[in-house]
Enzyme design. Structure first.
Site, PDB file in Angstrom:
ATOM      1  NE  ARG A   1      -3.925   6.481  16.554  1.00  0.00           N
ATOM      2  CZ  ARG A   1      -2.830   6.653  16.121  1.00  0.00           C
ATOM      3  NH1 ARG A   1      -2.117   5.857  16.781  1.00  0.00           N
ATOM      4  NH2 ARG A   1      -2.302   7.450  15.493  1.00  0.00           N
TER       5      ARG A   1
ATOM      6  CB  CYS B   1     -12.370  -3.391  21.593  1.00  0.00           C
ATOM      7  SG  CYS B   1     -13.488  -1.681  22.246  1.00  0.00           S
TER       8      CYS B   1
ATOM      9  CB  CYS C   1     -15.452   0.794  23.092  1.00  0.00           C
ATOM     10  SG  CYS C   1     -14.767   1.523  21.703  1.00  0.00           S
TER      11      CYS C   1
ATOM     12  CB  CYS D   1     -17.057  -0.508  19.765  1.00  0.00           C
ATOM     13  SG  CYS D   1     -15.341  -0.712  19.091  1.00  0.00           S
TER      14      CYS D   1
ATOM     15  CB  CYS E   1      -0.952   0.281   1.186  1.00  0.00           C
ATOM     16  SG  CYS E   1      -1.713   1.456   1.385  1.00  0.00           S
ATOM     17  CG  HIS E   2       0.605   4.482  -2.926  1.00  0.00           C
ATOM     18  ND1 HIS E   2       1.818   4.912  -3.801  1.00  0.00           N
ATOM     19  CD2 HIS E   2      -0.245   4.022  -3.607  1.00  0.00           C
ATOM     20  CE1 HIS E   2       1.688   4.508  -5.008  1.00  0.00           C
ATOM     21  NE2 HIS E   2       0.414   3.899  -5.081  1.00  0.00           N
ATOM     22  CB  THR E   3      -0.161   3.568   4.214  1.00  0.00           C
ATOM     23  OG1 THR E   3      -1.523   4.262   3.593  1.00  0.00           O
ATOM     24  CG2 THR E   3       0.135   4.103   5.537  1.00  0.00           C
TER      25      THR E   3
ATOM     26  CG  HIS F   1      -0.890  -1.295   6.190  1.00  0.00           C
ATOM     27  ND1 HIS F   1      -0.172  -1.012   5.658  1.00  0.00           N
ATOM     28  CD2 HIS F   1      -2.405  -0.870   5.679  1.00  0.00           C
ATOM     29  CE1 HIS F   1      -0.554   0.034   4.536  1.00  0.00           C
ATOM     30  NE2 HIS F   1      -2.110   0.023   4.795  1.00  0.00           N
ATOM     31  CD  GLU F   2      -4.126  -3.540   0.687  1.00  0.00           C
ATOM     32  OE1 GLU F   2      -4.063  -2.548   1.269  1.00  0.00           O
ATOM     33  OE2 GLU F   2      -3.832  -3.792  -0.333  1.00  0.00           O
TER      34      GLU F   2
ATOM     35  CB  CYS G   1      -5.255  -1.207   3.533  1.00  0.00           C
ATOM     36  SG  CYS G   1      -5.085   0.985   3.686  1.00  0.00           S
TER      37      CYS G   1
ATOM     38  CB  CYS H   1     -12.180   0.866  18.140  1.00  0.00           C
ATOM     39  SG  CYS H   1     -11.346   0.096  19.590  1.00  0.00           S
TER      40      CYS H   1
ATOM     41  NE  ARG I   1      -3.155  -2.066  -2.350  1.00  0.00           N
ATOM     42  CZ  ARG I   1      -3.333  -0.774  -2.299  1.00  0.00           C
ATOM     43  NH1 ARG I   1      -2.482  -0.201  -2.995  1.00  0.00           N
ATOM     44  NH2 ARG I   1      -3.781   0.014  -1.139  1.00  0.00           N
TER      45      ARG I   1
END
Length: 804
Positions: free
Chosen positions: A539, A519, A524, A527, A467-469, A489-490, A599, A535, A796
């Site tokens: 974090r 969660c 929460c 959520c 991913c570009h992130t 993360h993907e 993502c 959520c 991708r």
């Protein structure tokens, strides 16, 4: 009728003689093959050297080897519940001699083990498959049995002499029918649908045949043509009328041994055949993927047809209850979990509806045990084959969906069976791509991954999409970027082990790690609110590059800690993530495809569906045609937007944007005015209803806002800007009704919504294959994937760690 029988010349090793027959006059009262101009008569001989206990495992799929006798059985129709003619079924046997050795001709064991292809006909459209009539000696009935077999064009692989296994739908016909009725009267539609869906159809005879087979010549509903799909116990029928064993056991085994049809199978039928389909499936649901019926005899112990059959075949009507679908359901305390639905079609003008079929009894029993049954009452239709032909395509599709689902699950289970017992609770040494510093290529290193602690899950990463992130952080643009770290993360993963207290996943489950956790706790407010998916449970530690307890699970060869990334770190063969970041998904989908839902694709779709709630007939502008932007276009099209403007400085991306639903295309570098003025003045009168920035460029974000509609336009920021950049526009743009908003992960609540996205893909509602433009193998090829992402032609790039 005149049947012209010819032998297509074939190059067959060891055979120099060809069957030659010019014509044959046969007296037939009703033969009507819809696409049968030529009937080829072939006997397939299984040589004595290949005979084993049962049927030979040699290459029956080639349908080639002719031998001593070709026998084509032609039957007249009869008055029946399947719509035949008015005469009692009779048989005319046509025999064609073939020159062959005397030894082959006279060997009785060879004849007993022969499987005879009586005919082979092209059906199912111009690019379709073949319909065969096949005869063999049945051990269950002790007689020759004939069945029809449609094989789609996908059955035979051009790359291999071994055919590609395809799922199979069994069709059971009704009273007085034989193996040909369905093919003659509904085959045109059924075979075309089966060809489209890539499944085979098997059409067995409804009873044993032969001079020595018991019969009641005074009745159409007992004896030959009325086997009722049970195993008879009473004389004179007990010797040969073993149709339950034949359909449920012998025929499936023959298809597996001789035709390599060893995949999932389903069952359907009409009238008596509908009774057979329902009761066979209910008796052994683990063997039959799905079941349906058209005008079935639902409660045979309570109708004249069933009563007569059970008394004569079994000695007593009550003895038929184990074969009665309604009785079988009535005895259950819960539903047949193997069947998500049972499809039944029934004509309202069926002359047998009240006295013989009794669908209301079946529905009552189903309701009592909680079994879902969908029954469609078809206005004006009767009991004939006109009714079957009208709705058979629905049934083929019903079965195909479930058969292919089962096939995917079986193949995936076979390909991804892991034993993690040796690594559970122990550190794992594996390969990972480590980002040591910003603006530097990642290095492939051996790292140690600790076991999961309480509330954590250790996963084996099977595939990771870039991913570009990831690149954004690697380039030093992320204010939270920490080094050294493991990016990614993907991904699509398999749970290797779980920490204390983890209950939502177990080892072997397939999951997608989600950087936006859920969660789901009652306290929460995030959520519990439908307004957000943000959520905050983990974090703070996620932003610090550590697990919730403040420590890392990654260590390099010198024992130094390596930071986590976005709570995922999937550029490693193994990773540890929080349980609340695990979205458990179906095992039916390939993980190298499922990873896209981690993502970019989800973010683009959700921005349209959740964040902005784009309505039918809306106008949309999308800035940036990477994977996220194209997902926005796809989502807008699915939402019903009628004007979708694709904006990018790379015009080569417009073709795929058009395929996904874009209607207008703008390259800002080719304009003589600001792009927002062009969109809000030339392409539209007042601007678009919704605009989306998918670039991360703050200047483009301003253009996206200012091209949105005066009074109600909404502009959504999706792309992440580099550290230190700020947004700007004239306040008047907001005062005049425009709304600026942003989205993270498209507003999807990860653990709840990602599995649904995967299900939509499996159901054919949400295709995503087009996003994968590059594939690489092995963790070490990740830098090559980064280069591809920079090339401008990559949506991708998926790096597969294995297995496929």
């Amino acid at each position: 009728s005149l049947i012209q029988i010819t032998r297509e010349q074939q190059e067959i090793e060891g055979v120099s003689q060809y069957l030659r027959m010019r014509s044959l006059n046969a007296s037939l009262s009703a033969v009507s093959f819809s696409a049968c101009a030529v009937v080829s008569c072939i006997v397939v001989f299984i040589g004595s050297a290949t005979i084993t206990d049962g049927y030979s495992h040699t290459s029956m799929h080639q349908f080639l080897r002719p031998t001593t006798l070709a026998s084509l059985t032609l039957r007249s129709g009869s008055k029946n519940d399947g719509g035949g003619s008015s005469t009692r079924s009779k048989t005319t046997e046509v025999k064609a001699a073939v020159t062959e050795s005397a030894e082959a001709t006279e060997d009785p064991e060879v004849e007993k083990k022969s499987v005879v292809v009586l005919s082979k006909t092209k059906v199912g459209g111009s690019n379709g498959g073949f319909y065969h009539r096949i005869q063999h000696q049945s051990e269950a009935t002790g007689t020759p049995m004939t069945f029809g077999l449609f094989l789609p064009s996908s059955y035979k692989s051009e790359e291999s002499s071994i055919p590609t296994s395809v799922p199979v739908m069994f069709w059971l016909s009704g009273l007085t029918c034989d193996d040909t009725n369905f093919a003659q009267k509904a085959g045109s539609r059924a075979f075309e649908a089966a060809e489209k869906e890539g499944i085979a159809i098997v059409m067995p005879d409804v009873s044993p045949r032969g001079d020595n087979v018991a019969d009641d010549e005074t009745a159409y509903d007992l004896g030959k043509g009325a086997g009722f799909y049970i195993d008879a116990t009473e004389d004179p029928f007990g010797t040969h009328y073993q149709m339950r064993s034949y359909i449920a056991s012998e025929l499936p085994q023959l298809l597996k041994d001789q035709f390599h049809l060893d995949g999932p199978k389903s069952i359907s039928g009409h009238s008596m055949g509908g009774h057979g389909a329902l009761s066979i499936a209910f008796e052994d649901p683990s063997s039959w993927t799905s079941v349906s019926a058209l005008a079935p005899i639902c409660n045979p112990t309570e109708c004249p047809w069933g009563n007569k059959a059970f008394v004569n075949y079994l000695g007593d009507c009550d003895a038929g209850k184990p074969y009665d679908a309604t009785c079988m359901l009535a005895e259950r305390s819960g539903p047949l979990v193997e069947y998500d639905d049972i499809l039944i079609d029934q004509g309202t003008d069926d002359e047998f509806l009240e006295e013989q079929l009794k669908p209301d009894s079946l529905l009552a029993a189903a309701d009592k045990c909680g079994q879902k049954v969908t029954i469609n009452m078809r206005e004006g239709f009767d009991h004939s084959y006109y009714f079957i032909a009208a709705f058979i395509e629905d049934h083929v599709k019903f079965h195909a969906e479930r058969l292919h689902k089962k096939q995917r699950m079986d193949l995936l289970a076979e390909a991804s069976t892991y034993d993690f017992s040796e690594t559970e609770g122990k550190p794992i040494t594996c390969k990972a791509m480590v980002a040591r510093a910003p603006k530097q290529p990642m290095t492939e290193e051996d790292i140690t991954v600790d076991p999961p602690k309480a509330g954590e899950v250790r996963v084996k990463v099977v595939a990771n999409a870039l991913c570009h992130t990831d690149v954004y952080t690697l380039e030093g643009s992320d204010p939270e970027g920490l080094f050294p770290c493991i990016l990614g993360h993907e991904a699509g993963c398999i749970v290797e082990s779980i920490g204390e207290g983890v209950t939502s996943v177990k080892p072997g489950d397939h999951v997608i790690p989600c950087y936006t956790p859920q969660c789901g706790e009652a306290e929460c407010v995030f959520c519990m609110s439908p307004k957000t998916n943000l959520c905050p449970k983990i974090r703070s530690t996620q932003g610090q590059g550590v697990m919730p307890d403040g420590t890392s699970r990654f260590h390099d060869k010198d024992g130094n800690d390596i930071f986590h990334f976005m709570g995922c770190s999937t550029m490693s063969e193994y990773s540890v993530i929080a349980e609340i970041s695990c979205a458990k998904i179906s095992k039916e989908i390939a993980l190298e495809k499922a990873c896209l839902f981690g993502c970019g694709v989800s973010t683009g779709l959700g921005a349209v569906w959740n964040t902005c709630s784009v309505e039918q007939g809306s106008s949309v502008a999308v800035f940036g045609l990477g994977a996220v932007g194209l997902a926005v276009i796809q989502g807008a099209k699915m939402a019903g937007a009628t004007k979708i403007i694709a904006v990018d400085i790379n015009s080569s991306k417009f073709d795929i944007a058009k395929d996904l639903g874009a209607t207008d295309f703008v390259n800002p570098t080719e304009l003589d005015k600001p792009v927002q003025q062009y969109i809000a003045g030339d392409l539209t009168d007042w601007g678009v209803d919704y605009s989306f920035d998918c670039t991360g460029n703050v200047d483009v974000m301003r253009s996206a806002l200012e091209c949105s509609h005066r009074g109600w336009g909404e502009s959504c920021v999706i792309g992440v800007a580099a550290s230190g950049h700020e947004l700007s526009t004239r306040p008047f743009q907001l005062v005049t009704g425009r709304v600026w908003k942003g989205t993270a992960f498209g507003g999807f609540k990860s653990r709840k919504d990602v599995p649904s996205l995967v299900r939509d893909n499996l159901d054919g509602k949400l295709p995503i294959d087009h996003f994968i433009t590059h594939r690489f193998n092995g963790v070490g090829s990740t830098n090559d994937a980064v280069d591809a992402l920079h090339s401008g032609c990559c949506l991708r790039a998926v790096v597969r760690y294995g297995p496929k």
